[in-house]
Design a protein around this motif. Structure first.
Motif, PDB file in Angstrom:
ATOM      1  N   ALA A 173       0.844  -1.210   0.000  1.00 21.49           N
ATOM      2  CA  ALA A 173       0.000   0.000   0.000  1.00 21.49           C
ATOM      3  C   ALA A 173       0.872   1.251   0.000  1.00 21.49           C
ATOM      4  O   ALA A 173       0.576   2.236  -0.708  1.00 21.49           O
ATOM      5  CB  ALA A 173      -0.936  -0.024   1.212  1.00 21.49           C
ATOM      6  N   GLU A 174       1.942   1.259   0.783  1.00 24.74           N
ATOM      7  CA  GLU A 174       2.862   2.400   0.796  1.00 24.74           C
ATOM      8  C   GLU A 174       3.512   2.586  -0.575  1.00 24.74           C
ATOM      9  O   GLU A 174       3.681   3.727  -1.044  1.00 24.74           O
ATOM     10  CB  GLU A 174       3.939   2.189   1.848  1.00 24.74           C
ATOM     11  N   TYR A 175       3.857   1.490  -1.205  1.00 21.12           N
ATOM     12  CA  TYR A 175       4.472   1.583  -2.536  1.00 21.12           C
ATOM     13  C   TYR A 175       3.512   2.212  -3.540  1.00 21.12           C
ATOM     14  O   TYR A 175       3.908   3.071  -4.350  1.00 21.12           O
ATOM     15  CB  TYR A 175       4.907   0.189  -2.999  1.00 21.12           C
ATOM     16  N   LEU A 176       2.241   1.809  -3.498  1.00 20.83           N
ATOM     17  CA  LEU A 176       1.265   2.370  -4.439  1.00 20.83           C
ATOM     18  C   LEU A 176       1.055   3.864  -4.193  1.00 20.83           C
ATOM     19  O   LEU A 176       0.908   4.656  -5.136  1.00 20.83           O
ATOM     20  CB  LEU A 176      -0.064   1.622  -4.314  1.00 20.83           C
ATOM     21  N   ALA A 177       1.076   4.268  -2.907  1.00 15.89           N
ATOM     22  CA  ALA A 177       0.914   5.691  -2.604  1.00 15.89           C
ATOM     23  C   ALA A 177       2.112   6.494  -3.106  1.00 15.89           C
ATOM     24  O   ALA A 177       1.949   7.588  -3.686  1.00 15.89           O
ATOM     25  CB  ALA A 177       0.743   5.873  -1.089  1.00 15.89           C
ATOM     26  N   VAL A 178       3.298   6.006  -2.883  1.00 16.67           N
ATOM     27  CA  VAL A 178       4.504   6.701  -3.369  1.00 16.67           C
ATOM     28  C   VAL A 178       4.502   6.755  -4.882  1.00 16.67           C
ATOM     29  O   VAL A 178       4.901   7.755  -5.499  1.00 16.67           O
ATOM     30  CB  VAL A 178       5.774   6.010  -2.832  1.00 16.67           C
ATOM     31  N   GLY A 183       8.184  11.039  -6.891  1.00 17.11           N
ATOM     32  CA  GLY A 183       8.947  11.025  -8.123  1.00 17.11           C
ATOM     33  C   GLY A 183       9.564   9.664  -8.390  1.00 17.11           C
ATOM     34  O   GLY A 183       9.405   8.704  -7.621  1.00 17.11           O
ATOM     35  N   PRO A 184      10.311   9.541  -9.503  1.00 15.87           N
ATOM     36  CA  PRO A 184      10.949   8.261  -9.868  1.00 15.87           C
ATOM     37  C   PRO A 184      11.913   7.755  -8.805  1.00 15.87           C
ATOM     38  O   PRO A 184      12.015   6.543  -8.568  1.00 15.87           O
ATOM     39  CB  PRO A 184      11.666   8.597 -11.170  1.00 15.87           C
ATOM     40  N   ALA A 185      12.641   8.661  -8.149  1.00 18.55           N
ATOM     41  CA  ALA A 185      13.606   8.223  -7.136  1.00 18.55           C
ATOM     42  C   ALA A 185      12.897   7.590  -5.958  1.00 18.55           C
ATOM     43  O   ALA A 185      13.318   6.542  -5.432  1.00 18.55           O
ATOM     44  CB  ALA A 185      14.466   9.405  -6.683  1.00 18.55           C
ATOM     45  N   LEU A 186      11.792   8.202  -5.485  1.00 13.45           N
ATOM     46  CA  LEU A 186      11.052   7.634  -4.365  1.00 13.45           C
ATOM     47  C   LEU A 186      10.412   6.299  -4.737  1.00 13.45           C
ATOM     48  O   LEU A 186      10.362   5.359  -3.938  1.00 13.45           O
ATOM     49  CB  LEU A 186       9.988   8.632  -3.896  1.00 13.45           C
ATOM     50  N   GLU A 187       9.925   6.214  -5.959  1.00  7.66           N
ATOM     51  CA  GLU A 187       9.319   4.944  -6.401  1.00  7.66           C
ATOM     52  C   GLU A 187      10.361   3.831  -6.446  1.00  7.66           C
ATOM     53  O   GLU A 187      10.098   2.695  -6.037  1.00  7.66           O
ATOM     54  CB  GLU A 187       8.670   5.122  -7.767  1.00  7.66           C
ATOM     55  N   ALA A 188      11.551   4.154  -6.935  1.00 12.37           N
ATOM     56  CA  ALA A 188      12.617   3.150  -6.995  1.00 12.37           C
ATOM     57  C   ALA A 188      13.001   2.688  -5.599  1.00 12.37           C
ATOM     58  O   ALA A 188      13.255   1.485  -5.355  1.00 12.37           O
ATOM     59  CB  ALA A 188      13.831   3.711  -7.728  1.00 12.37           C
ATOM     60  N   ALA A 189      13.042   3.625  -4.647  1.00 12.75           N
ATOM     61  CA  ALA A 189      13.375   3.252  -3.276  1.00 12.75           C
ATOM     62  C   ALA A 189      12.290   2.367  -2.673  1.00 12.75           C
ATOM     63  O   ALA A 189      12.579   1.385  -1.962  1.00 12.75           O
ATOM     64  CB  ALA A 189      13.579   4.512  -2.434  1.00 12.75           C
ATOM     65  N   ALA A 190      11.011   2.695  -2.929  1.00 17.29           N
ATOM     66  CA  ALA A 190       9.919   1.880  -2.410  1.00 17.29           C
ATOM     67  C   ALA A 190       9.920   0.484  -3.031  1.00 17.29           C
ATOM     68  O   ALA A 190       9.639  -0.519  -2.357  1.00 17.29           O
ATOM     69  CB  ALA A 190       8.591   2.583  -2.674  1.00 17.29           C
ATOM     70  N   ARG A 191      10.248   0.397  -4.309  1.00 20.49           N
ATOM     71  CA  ARG A 191      10.309  -0.910  -4.991  1.00 20.49           C
ATOM     72  C   ARG A 191      11.439  -1.764  -4.395  1.00 20.49           C
ATOM     73  O   ARG A 191      11.279  -2.971  -4.196  1.00 20.49           O
ATOM     74  CB  ARG A 191      10.515  -0.689  -6.485  1.00 20.49           C
ATOM     75  N   GLN A 192      12.568  -1.122  -4.098  1.00 23.50           N
ATOM     76  CA  GLN A 192      13.679  -1.864  -3.510  1.00 23.50           C
ATOM     77  C   GLN A 192      13.322  -2.399  -2.137  1.00 23.50           C
ATOM     78  O   GLN A 192      13.729  -3.496  -1.745  1.00 23.50           O
ATOM     79  CB  GLN A 192      14.924  -0.952  -3.430  1.00 23.50           C
TER      80      GLN A 192
END
Length: 498
Positions: A173-178, A183-192
């Motif tokens: 759920a946190e990943y979908l919100a981010v 931005g792309p950097a935050l999404e990449a961090a959440a995916r990791q």
């Protein structure tokens, strides 16, 4: 009917006639039953004075005059100078007619290529390098178990169980919100972060694509093969890192062959191997030796040799019994037909044919056997004639006559009168460990001809130029002579493949 009586004179004449007939008949029977003279006789010059007389059944006892044996009901046999040990022509002598009637067949000692081949037995096993362990990446519950059982053959990607992992819901759920606001950097961090929690990439891609959290993951097999263990049941709780199943691949199998310890020196890693299985008559499966296990089976004195066989069709099943043929490079060697060798249990003998129909037992050192041929390591020379058929009869006569076996230590090879005798040249291979102007240190393979094991030692070079262009670490083949001052290398060349 009247009875006529015989006078005493007539009775006396009849008795004389019966006695004469009986004597003639007895002489005839005795003449017919008289045993023939023995066809074999020890060599002795006509008219020569005997050295002594002996009983063929007790040849060690000597007598200084002829007569009857005190041991057997037979006459003593003379022994001549030519028959004695160390004489000019020791052995037993057979005339040509008797040789033909006994079926004596002579063959020559020849030199030819002798393959380093051996046969062994083995059992198929799983390739332990193709084992996959399936574990739970996070703590959860088993929601569903697919119809699997140990021993089943599955393909790559086959489902094993569905796991419910509640802890993944909040992180997704946190990943979908981010992903929606960052931005792309935050999404990449959440995916990791999702990856670090144990989520596979396929599940993360499904969450990003559908836009909803997924807390149920299907555990599948990373490779095809046979299920060895399956420790998962519906409704059970699993912890992170718990093993759920073990899969052994069947793309290739191991053939563990038992090679006799005495033949272990002939086996090398990378050597070609052929296997025959009773389940597939007439078919030959090929592979290569991948390992020689470091321990020897104490009870059977065998080495475990591991051979890898391709199994693309999956027809080879672990547990099958196989006959293994290990082939190798051919090397020149002296050999005789195997039937010519007399094995006594303590030593090996052959009957060597000499001039004038003489034969002498000679001790030999035998090596490998291949295609009804036996390798001769010592005791014979190329071109000598040995008995291949009828040798047991000649050997028995030689034993009765007290003919001494020529020992291996004194065995000599006939040399041409025009050529000087040549020292024996022992061949083997090794690795250069050190090199000086006139000497070389080698870690060499065994030398069976003189009983040397594999070891590291220093040899003298004659001439020193033999090592020109070579360096430490090179693999070489070499031939050396045994000298009173130590072994001397006469031939040195790079090994095949250098």
């Amino acid at each position: 009917m009247t009875t006529r009586s015989l006078s005493p004179a007539r009775l006396a004449l009849a008795g004389v006639a019966i006695a004469a007939l009986a004597g003639a008949g007895g002489y005839g029977v005795a003449h017919l039953q008289k045993p023939p003279s023995p066809p074999l006789a020890t060599a002795g010059a006509a008219g020569a004075k005997p050295l002594y007389w002996y009983d063929p059944m007790v040849p060690a006892q000597h007598f200084d005059k002829p007569g009857k044996s005190p041991f057997m009901d037979m006459q003593l046999v003379p022994r001549y100078a030519a028959d004695a040990a160390g004489g000019a022509a020791p052995g037993v002598q057979i005339d040509p007619a008797t040789t033909q009637s006994l079926g004596v067949r002579l063959v020559a000692v020849v030199r030819g290529d002798f393959a380093d081949g051996l046969d062994a037995t083995g059992v198929l096993d799983f390739n332990q390098r193709q084992v996959a362990i399936i574990q739970a990446r996070a703590a959860g519950f088993v929601q569903r178990v697919y119809a699997r059982a140990p021993g089943d053959i599955v393909s790559a990607g086959a489902p094993i169980a569905d796991l419910l992992v509640p802890s993944w819901g909040g992180a997704q759920a946190e990943y979908l919100a981010v992903r929606q606001s960052g931005g792309p950097a935050l999404e990449a961090a959440a995916r990791q972060r999702l990856r670090l929690l144990g989520m596979p990439d396929s599940l993360i891609e499904a969450v990003a694509r559908d836009g909803r959290a997924r807390t149920v993951v299907t555990v599948s097999t990373p490779q095809g093969g046979a299920i060895q263990t399956l420790d998962v049941r519906q409704g059970m709780t699993v912890s992170m890192g718990q093993t759920l199943a073990q899969i052994s691949g069947l793309g290739s199998v191991w053939l563990n062959a038992a090679v006799p310890e005495a033949l272990g020196g002939q086996v090398k890693v990378g050597r070609a191997a052929r296997a025959e299985l009773a389940a597939f008559p007439g078919e030959v499966f090929t592979g290569r030796v991948t390992a020689i296990l470091p321990t020897t089976q104490i009870d059977s004195h065998t080495l475990q040799v591991r051979i890898e066989l391709p199994n693309p069709a999956g027809r080879l099943h672990p547990g099958m019994f196989a006959t293994v043929h290990l082939s190798g490079a051919a090397h020149p060697a002296l050999f005789v037909p195997s039937e010519a060798v007399i094995r006594t249990g303590k030593r090996s003998l052959v009957m060597v044919a000499g001039d004038g129909g003489r034969f002498q037992p000679v001790e030999v050192q035998v090596g490998r056997e291949d295609a009804n041929r036996t390798e001769i390591l010592a005791g014979l020379g190329e071109g000598q004639k040995v008995v291949a058929s009828g040798q047991f009869l000649i050997d028995s006569e030689a034993s009765l006559a007290g003919v001494q076996v020529r020992p291996l230590a004194s065995a000599t090879v006939p040399q041409s009168a025009a050529a000087p005798p040549k020292a024996a040249l022992y061949e083997t291979r090794g690795r250069i460990e050190a090199l000086t102007a006139g000497a070389i240190t080698l870690s060499h393979e065994p030398v069976p001809a003189i009983g040397w094991p594999a070891m590291t030692m220093t040899f003298r070079l004659d001439p020193p130029s033999l090592a020109k262009g070579m360096k430490v670490g090179d693999q070489v083949g070499f031939g050396f002579e045994q000298k009173p001052e130590g072994p001397v290398i006469r031939r040195l060349s790079p090994a095949a493949g250098q």
